[in-house]
Design a protein around this motif. Structure first.
Motif, short mmCIF file in Angstrom:
data_model
loop_
_atom_site.label_atom_id
_atom_site.label_comp_id
_atom_site.label_asym_id
_atom_site.label_seq_id
_atom_site.Cartn_x
_atom_site.Cartn_y
_atom_site.Cartn_z
N ASP A 113 0.86 -1.19 0.05
CA ASP A 113 0.03 -0.25 -0.08
C ASP A 113 0.80 1.27 0.07
N SER A 177 -4.38 6.08 -3.03
CA SER A 177 -2.70 6.24 -2.50
C SER A 177 -2.62 7.54 -1.72
N VAL A 187 -4.35 12.56 -1.28
CA VAL A 187 -4.85 11.23 -1.58
C VAL A 187 -5.10 11.33 -2.97
N LEU A 198 4.70 7.42 -2.38
CA LEU A 198 3.38 6.86 -1.95
C LEU A 198 3.83 6.21 -0.83
N ARG A 201 -2.15 3.76 1.73
CA ARG A 201 -3.31 3.87 0.98
C ARG A 201 -4.64 3.76 1.85
N GLY A 234 -2.70 -4.18 0.69
CA GLY A 234 -2.80 -3.80 -0.59
C GLY A 234 -2.36 -4.87 -1.52
N PRO A 239 -5.48 -2.76 -7.65
CA PRO A 239 -4.77 -1.36 -7.48
C PRO A 239 -5.21 -0.64 -8.48
#
Length: 242
Positions: A113, A177, A187, A198, A201, A234, A239
């Protein structure tokens, strides 16, 4: 602190740009941004009474004020806008923003994530857990929306976490993310290219056209990040869900 200075200048043939300049210049600053949104609200009310004006667009320290060039010129528009800008610059601001517009966002930090979390920790000399703690500590302000629908520029990010954007942007950043760059955090509302780092998430849908107001965040809101305890999820998620 003395009131910011006001610059009101033509912006093309059908708009003015109003800039509030603080003691450190027209930088990213919470107080300047609060005054910008105070001015934008005054201009919206003026627009209701004078349809020659368009909808104002607030930035970090600026407000773009469109007008109908067939009905007025820059001098006419400036005569309407300048008093409101001066009043916003000199106004006594409330001690805090509206607490009803504080949004809490739960975040899975690190792992799949947050693929840049370890890199950020190494660059800042912090432990990954420290990066998470520092990032989740402040209450951030939504300075403006831009780049993509619902993409909110939040800040100020603590100076300890200030890192530059990636040298090579990713072609596709997953929706939700949580990222940092410079003194800001954000975000990603849906899958887009992006060059920010990043670190986590969220499962929250930041942009949803089925909502009355598609963007979860709006300028002037405040935001808190809340770490989700436990393993990153994640790897089990699609994704590219927008």
């Amino acid at each position: 602190m003395s009131p910011p200075k006001v610059r009101c200048e033509p912006f093309g043939d059908d708009a003015l740009i109003v800039t509030l300049v603080g003691e450190d210049g027209d930088v990213i600053d919470v107080e300047l941004n609060r005054r910008v949104h105070l001015l934008a609200g005054s201009l919206l009310r003026l627009r209701d009474a004078d349809p020659r004006l368009g909808r104002p667009v607030a930035g970090f320290s600026t407000v773009l004020v469109p007008y109908d060039p067939l009905e007025m010129d820059a001098a006419d528009a400036g005569a309407l806008v300048a008093p409101l800008a001066g009043a916003a610059a000199a106004a006594d601001l409330p001690a805090a923003d509206d607490p009803a517009r504080t949004v809490t966002i739960s975040v899975h930090y690190g792992g799949p994530d947050g693929p840049d979390l370890m890199e950020v920790a190494a660059a800042t000399g912090l432990r990954p857990a420290d990066v998470v703690e520092i990032h989740a500590g402040p209450t951030y302000r939504v300075f403006m929306l831009g780049f993509a629908p619902g993409f909110a520029y939040l800040g100020p990010l603590p100076e300890e976490l200030a890192v530059p954007r990636r040298a090579t942007p990713r072609e596709r950043v997953p929706a939700g993310s949580v990222a940092i760059a410079g003194r800001q955090t954000a975000v990603y509302p849906f899958a887009t290219p992006g060059g920010w780092r990043l670190i986590g998430r969220t499962d929250r849908r930041m942009w949803d056209i089925e909502r009355a107001s598609p963007s979860m965040l709006r300028p002037g809101d405040t935001v808190r990040f809340e770490p989700v305890r436990g393993a990153s999820r994640g790897a089990s998620r699609d994704p590219f869900v927008g």
